[in-house]
Design a protein around this motif. Sequence first.
Motif, PDB file in Angstrom:
ATOM      1  N   TRP A   8      52.713  10.507  13.770  1.00 27.02           N
ATOM      2  CA  TRP A   8      51.603  10.470  12.774  1.00 27.02           C
ATOM      3  C   TRP A   8      50.345  10.918  13.828  1.00 27.02           C
ATOM      4  O   TRP A   8      49.669  11.740  12.945  1.00 27.02           O
ATOM      5  N   CYS A   9      50.254  10.739  15.050  1.00 22.44           N
ATOM      6  CA  CYS A   9      48.790  11.150  15.543  1.00 22.44           C
ATOM      7  C   CYS A   9      48.937  12.713  16.246  1.00 22.44           C
ATOM      8  O   CYS A   9      47.960  13.061  16.699  1.00 22.44           O
ATOM      9  N   ARG A  12      49.995  13.644  22.188  1.00 23.36           N
ATOM     10  CA  ARG A  12      49.195  12.877  23.075  1.00 23.36           C
ATOM     11  C   ARG A  12      49.729  12.586  24.255  1.00 23.36           C
ATOM     12  O   ARG A  12      50.808  12.956  24.633  1.00 23.36           O
ATOM     13  N   ASP A  13      49.025  12.181  25.305  1.00 23.74           N
ATOM     14  CA  ASP A  13      49.205  12.093  26.731  1.00 23.74           C
ATOM     15  C   ASP A  13      50.615  11.001  26.997  1.00 23.74           C
ATOM     16  O   ASP A  13      50.312  10.046  26.163  1.00 23.74           O
ATOM     17  N   SER A  15      50.844   8.828  28.983  1.00 24.02           N
ATOM     18  CA  SER A  15      50.418   7.669  29.508  1.00 24.02           C
ATOM     19  C   SER A  15      50.092   6.781  28.146  1.00 24.02           C
ATOM     20  O   SER A  15      49.942   5.360  28.254  1.00 24.02           O
ATOM     21  N   GLU A  16      50.017   7.050  27.082  1.00 17.64           N
ATOM     22  CA  GLU A  16      49.768   6.289  25.859  1.00 17.64           C
ATOM     23  C   GLU A  16      51.002   5.875  25.275  1.00 17.64           C
ATOM     24  O   GLU A  16      50.927   4.973  24.210  1.00 17.64           O
ATOM     25  N   SER A  61      49.581   2.885  22.894  1.00 17.76           N
ATOM     26  CA  SER A  61      47.915   2.842  23.124  1.00 17.76           C
ATOM     27  C   SER A  61      47.235   3.405  22.031  1.00 17.76           C
ATOM     28  O   SER A  61      45.962   3.475  22.091  1.00 17.76           O
ATOM     29  N   GLY A  62      48.266   4.079  21.079  1.00 18.83           N
ATOM     30  CA  GLY A  62      47.606   4.729  19.827  1.00 18.83           C
ATOM     31  C   GLY A  62      47.751   3.908  18.516  1.00 18.83           C
ATOM     32  O   GLY A  62      47.235   2.737  18.408  1.00 18.83           O
ATOM     33  N   CYS A  63      48.752   4.432  17.636  1.00 19.92           N
ATOM     34  CA  CYS A  63      48.720   3.617  16.693  1.00 19.92           C
ATOM     35  C   CYS A  63      49.983   2.775  16.482  1.00 19.92           C
ATOM     36  O   CYS A  63      50.302   1.882  15.624  1.00 19.92           O
ATOM     37  N   ARG A  64      50.507   2.535  17.793  1.00 20.62           N
ATOM     38  CA  ARG A  64      51.266   1.249  17.966  1.00 20.62           C
ATOM     39  C   ARG A  64      52.613   1.139  17.163  1.00 20.62           C
ATOM     40  O   ARG A  64      53.315   0.261  16.731  1.00 20.62           O
ATOM     41  N   ARG A  65      52.855   2.494  16.691  1.00 26.92           N
ATOM     42  CA  ARG A  65      54.446   2.684  16.027  1.00 26.92           C
ATOM     43  C   ARG A  65      55.407   3.219  16.887  1.00 26.92           C
ATOM     44  O   ARG A  65      55.285   3.816  17.550  1.00 26.92           O
TER      45      ARG A  65
END
Lengths: 93, 205
Positions: A8-9, A12-13, A15-16, A61-65
């Motif tokens: 989705w996002c 990303r790094d 660490s997320e 740490s992002g969309c939590r999916r």
Amino acid sequence: MLLIECPWCGPRDESEFAYSGEAHIVRPLTPEELTDEEWADYLFCRRNTRGDHLEQWCHASGCRRYFNVQRDTVTYRIKSVYKPGEPPPGDRP
Amino acid sequence: MSDLRQESPLAGFRSNTAAGEAGSPGVILTERPFLGYVNLRGDAGDATFLAAVEGVLRVALPLDPNTIAEGEDVTACWMGPDEWLLILPPGAQTRALAALGEALAAHHASAVDTTGGYTLVNVAGARRRELLAKGCTLDLHPRSFSPGQCAQTNLGKAGVLLIPRGDGSDAQSFDVIVRRSFADYLGLWLQHSAREYGGAGAAVS
């Protein structure tokens, strides 16, 4: 640092993200009919793949999916990502 | 009856503005406390759900990941494929919740009041990007992160929702929305990180 692509996002790094174990483990429909051995196998036994591994990650740490990742356990290279419910790419390792 | 007074999670930082330095600080931190927050969940593939929400908010929910939609007095932020955060003026969440509850009664959806769970710090000033980049792994350059977008990520060790604000592609400021339990940490982190850009002038107020 790895860049991991969330379906989705986007990238990303690392660490997320949180690792959540092997993908495509189906919960038995009738646990009460299983032997202790079969139940233990479902609960605890996992592939220890050298090479392509299908696994679950969570973009914590992002969309939590949750989503699925095809990752080479030797090189750490992530070959593909796909959403839950989508078929794994190519032949199942 | 005792005298009740609302206090923001960053109330303790206010006194620091008294020590503000003269001149123009590179970073200006401003808390916008007491905004209304509503967590909205529902099926983005269900046109009747989307229409019902639009009927209440008078703005269509953003369906593209990590984008926002701005209505007259609401900002709807994409939080997940079936989840949005509505940011409303202080106090407006009560009426919005009641209207959403009525409009979504027949849907498999939820609208939950999370007001008081968050606070918002606006980060402005010429060095706003340098400040955020110290603790954030996102590419904050206007070519990849500009008004109209939003992103949930980490800032320092706190999970935040970042919203670039302003006109055009170059965000004049960033809204940082953080859980109130992390607000104290993030407030200190921001002040500490902003010190080299504007000293005590960069106080959360």
